[in-house]
Scaffold this active site. Structure first.
Site, PDB file in Angstrom:
ATOM      1  N   ARG A 113       0.890  -1.181   0.000  1.00  0.00           N
ATOM      2  CA  ARG A 113       0.000   0.000   0.000  1.00  0.00           C
ATOM      3  C   ARG A 113       0.915   1.215   0.000  1.00  0.00           C
ATOM      4  O   ARG A 113       1.684   1.423   0.955  1.00  0.00           O
ATOM      5  CB  ARG A 113      -0.905  -0.017   1.231  1.00  0.00           C
ATOM      6  CG  ARG A 113      -1.642   1.289   1.423  1.00  0.00           C
ATOM      7  CD  ARG A 113      -2.766   1.212   2.430  1.00  0.00           C
ATOM      8  NE  ARG A 113      -3.936   0.600   1.835  1.00  0.00           N
ATOM      9  CZ  ARG A 113      -5.180   0.730   2.316  1.00  0.00           C
ATOM     10  NH1 ARG A 113      -5.420   1.432   3.402  1.00  0.00           N
ATOM     11  NH2 ARG A 113      -6.195   0.145   1.707  1.00  0.00           N
ATOM     12  N   HIS A 140      -7.137   1.225  -6.695  1.00  0.00           N
ATOM     13  CA  HIS A 140      -7.422   0.342  -5.553  1.00  0.00           C
ATOM     14  C   HIS A 140      -8.054  -0.938  -6.114  1.00  0.00           C
ATOM     15  O   HIS A 140      -9.243  -1.220  -5.907  1.00  0.00           O
ATOM     16  CB  HIS A 140      -8.357   1.055  -4.562  1.00  0.00           C
ATOM     17  CG  HIS A 140      -8.366   0.447  -3.192  1.00  0.00           C
ATOM     18  ND1 HIS A 140      -7.614  -0.654  -2.835  1.00  0.00           N
ATOM     19  CD2 HIS A 140      -9.058   0.805  -2.060  1.00  0.00           C
ATOM     20  CE1 HIS A 140      -7.834  -0.949  -1.563  1.00  0.00           C
ATOM     21  NE2 HIS A 140      -8.702  -0.074  -1.070  1.00  0.00           N
ATOM     22  N   GLN A 143     -10.007  -3.574  -3.884  1.00  0.00           N
ATOM     23  CA  GLN A 143     -11.333  -3.081  -3.503  1.00  0.00           C
ATOM     24  C   GLN A 143     -12.326  -3.333  -4.637  1.00  0.00           C
ATOM     25  O   GLN A 143     -13.449  -3.804  -4.411  1.00  0.00           O
ATOM     26  CB  GLN A 143     -11.251  -1.574  -3.197  1.00  0.00           C
ATOM     27  CG  GLN A 143     -12.566  -0.974  -2.780  1.00  0.00           C
ATOM     28  CD  GLN A 143     -13.028  -1.481  -1.415  1.00  0.00           C
ATOM     29  OE1 GLN A 143     -12.276  -1.450  -0.464  1.00  0.00           O
ATOM     30  NE2 GLN A 143     -14.249  -1.965  -1.328  1.00  0.00           N
ATOM     31  N   ASP A 233     -17.286   7.381  -1.844  1.00  0.00           N
ATOM     32  CA  ASP A 233     -16.066   7.210  -1.042  1.00  0.00           C
ATOM     33  C   ASP A 233     -15.829   8.542  -0.319  1.00  0.00           C
ATOM     34  O   ASP A 233     -16.472   9.562  -0.628  1.00  0.00           O
ATOM     35  CB  ASP A 233     -14.892   6.862  -1.989  1.00  0.00           C
ATOM     36  CG  ASP A 233     -13.581   6.609  -1.249  1.00  0.00           C
ATOM     37  OD1 ASP A 233     -13.582   6.440  -0.015  1.00  0.00           O
ATOM     38  OD2 ASP A 233     -12.521   6.593  -1.927  1.00  0.00           O
ATOM     39  N   CYS A 271     -16.507   1.930   0.114  1.00  0.00           N
ATOM     40  CA  CYS A 271     -15.346   1.078   0.412  1.00  0.00           C
ATOM     41  C   CYS A 271     -14.965   1.119   1.880  1.00  0.00           C
ATOM     42  O   CYS A 271     -14.295   0.210   2.366  1.00  0.00           O
ATOM     43  CB  CYS A 271     -14.169   1.501  -0.452  1.00  0.00           C
ATOM     44  SG  CYS A 271     -13.721   3.234  -0.217  1.00  0.00           S
ATOM     45  N   ARG A 299     -13.558  -8.438   0.656  1.00  0.00           N
ATOM     46  CA  ARG A 299     -12.129  -8.161   0.432  1.00  0.00           C
ATOM     47  C   ARG A 299     -11.315  -9.437   0.611  1.00  0.00           C
ATOM     48  O   ARG A 299     -10.453  -9.766  -0.200  1.00  0.00           O
ATOM     49  CB  ARG A 299     -11.637  -7.072   1.404  1.00  0.00           C
ATOM     50  CG  ARG A 299     -12.240  -5.685   1.190  1.00  0.00           C
ATOM     51  CD  ARG A 299     -11.804  -5.102  -0.139  1.00  0.00           C
ATOM     52  NE  ARG A 299     -10.346  -5.034  -0.232  1.00  0.00           N
ATOM     53  CZ  ARG A 299      -9.599  -4.042   0.291  1.00  0.00           C
ATOM     54  NH1 ARG A 299     -10.172  -3.023   0.887  1.00  0.00           N
ATOM     55  NH2 ARG A 299      -8.285  -4.044   0.171  1.00  0.00           N
TER      56      ARG A 299
HETATM   57  N1   CP Z   1     -11.407   0.001   1.996  1.00  0.00           N
HETATM   58  C1   CP Z   1     -10.154  -0.065   2.467  1.00  0.00           C
HETATM   59  O1   CP Z   1      -9.173  -0.240   1.716  1.00  0.00           O
HETATM   60  O2   CP Z   1     -10.042   0.057   3.819  1.00  0.00           O
HETATM   61  P1   CP Z   1      -8.693   0.241   4.647  1.00  0.00           P
HETATM   62  O3   CP Z   1      -8.084   1.555   4.227  1.00  0.00           O
HETATM   63  O4   CP Z   1      -9.111   0.215   6.075  1.00  0.00           O
HETATM   64  O5   CP Z   1      -7.771  -0.892   4.312  1.00  0.00           O
HETATM   65  N1  NVA Z   2      -9.907   6.935  -1.569  1.00  0.00           N
HETATM   66  C1  NVA Z   2      -9.543   6.468  -0.253  1.00  0.00           C
HETATM   67  C2  NVA Z   2      -9.788   5.008  -0.120  1.00  0.00           C
HETATM   68  C3  NVA Z   2      -9.545   4.443   1.244  1.00  0.00           C
HETATM   69  C4  NVA Z   2      -9.809   2.991   1.326  1.00  0.00           C
HETATM   70  C5  NVA Z   2      -8.090   6.819   0.025  1.00  0.00           C
HETATM   71  O1  NVA Z   2      -7.262   6.676  -0.888  1.00  0.00           O
HETATM   72  O2  NVA Z   2      -7.791   7.255   1.125  1.00  0.00           O
END
Ligand code: CP
Ligand code: NVA
Length: 314
Positions: A113, A140, A143, A233, A271, A299
């Site tokens: 990540r 993502h 997701q 989101d 999400c 997930r």
């Molecule tokens: N939706 C999602 O990716 O959640 P987290 O940021 O908690 O992993």
């Molecule tokens: N768009 C958000 C998604 C979090 C799961 C971010 O990037 O923070």
């Protein structure tokens, strides 16, 4: 750079999962079928990752992604190591290519990540083990796999369904749009002016449209009439620094009961994490149309499926 030996494409499968469109539509459909099988049977592929180690490099916070990968890998008989990279970026102490060259000597899979998609590409290009994108500023994809699995469970499939994403044209919107059009769905992205998907991304999504599917990008909330799904989101993502400006621009795009009524019978998706009263009201996210915790659960099943396919175990 193409990978060669251990992780090289299994039956034409890609070596890494950095974006949804790394898969063909047929491969995406196969991954979803594997995910559904895994969901039905907790012991599915229970020894598939025996003797393997996965490193999870995280530059950003996480609840769902971290826990679902760690638990999911354990269910497949593997070992997962969490490497907290929140204090410094990958590349600060040692280059991303050198991360790849080192980690492939110990591990069998990298889950990362990160802020920049470029870092994932550099990791992937410099190791023989698969790399999975666990979120970047731009994409993502894990997701999106869970999301189309959830839509399939609730609506019987994605083809021919109208999936509307309302709010910020961000990483979640882009990966979702790719997955929906690849499965023959109608994707509608409704954003305030200035917050649409980037022009290149939008044309790439258009290029992925299958069958009778379609892609529409607009600022007009009337596009939500009659859609099957309303998805939103957070308005301020982890990499954004202009919160005050965003909160103002997005106000008319809040998902509330009036917006849900306009769609008429749509399911609600998010999400997570979500701030009730900001991008969505509590009555919608906590109401009967909401499937957000099914998305969260999925997930794990979607990620286990993509791992099995990348590692040649499905
Ligand atoms: N939706 C999602 O990716 O959640 P987290 O940021 O908690 O992993
Ligand atoms: N768009 C958000 C998604 C979090 C799961 C971010 O990037 O923070």
């Amino acid at each position: 750079m193409a990978k060669t030996a251990r992780s090289a494409a299994h039956r034409g499968f890609p070596t890494d999962f950095l974006t949804v469109d790394a898969l063909s539509p047929a491969q995406l459909t196969r991954v979803l079928a594997t995910a559904a099988k895994g969901k039905q049977n907790r012991r599915f592929a229970a020894r598939a990752l025996a003797g393997t180690s996965t490193v999870m490099l995280f530059e950003k916070p996480s609840l769902r992604t971290r826990v679902s990968f760690e638990v999911g890998i354990t269910r497949l008989g593997g070992h997962a190591l969490f490497y907290d990279h929140s204090k410094e970026r990958i590349g600060d102490r040692e280059s991303a290519p050198d991360y790849g060259r080192n980690l492939e000597r110990f591990c069998d899979l990298i889950v990362a990540r990160v802020y920049e998609q470029r870092v994932l590409q550099q990791l992937a290009a410099n190791c023989e083990i698969p790399v999975i994108n666990a979120l970047s500023n731009e994409h993502h994809p894990c997701q999106a796999l869970a999301d189309v699995l959830t839509i399939t469970e609730h609506l019987g499939g994605v083809a021919g369904r109208a999936v509307a994403y309302v709010g910020d044209g961000n990483n979640v919107a882009l990966s979702l749009a790719q997955a929906v059009v690849m499965l023959g769905g109608h994707m509608v992205v409704v954003t305030p002016r200035g917050y649409a998907l980037g022009g290149e991304d939008a044309s790439a999504v258009r290029g992925l449209v299958q069958g009778k599917g379609s892609f529409t990008a607009t600022t007009d909330l009337d596009a939500l009439s009659g859609v099957d799904v309303i998805y939103t989101d957070a308005w301020v993502s982890m990499h954004h620094e202009d919160a005050a400006k965003r909160l103002k621009a997005f106000k008319p795009y809040q998902v509330n009961s009036a917006m849900m009524a306009k769609a008429g019978g749509a399911i609600f998706m998010h999400c997570l994490p979500s701030e009730r009263g900001v991008e969505v009201t509590a009555d919608v996210i906590d109401g009967p149309a909401s499937v957000v915790f099914d998305q969260a659960e999925n997930r794990l099943h979607a990620q286990n499926a993509i791992i099995l396919h990348l590692m040649g175990k499905a």
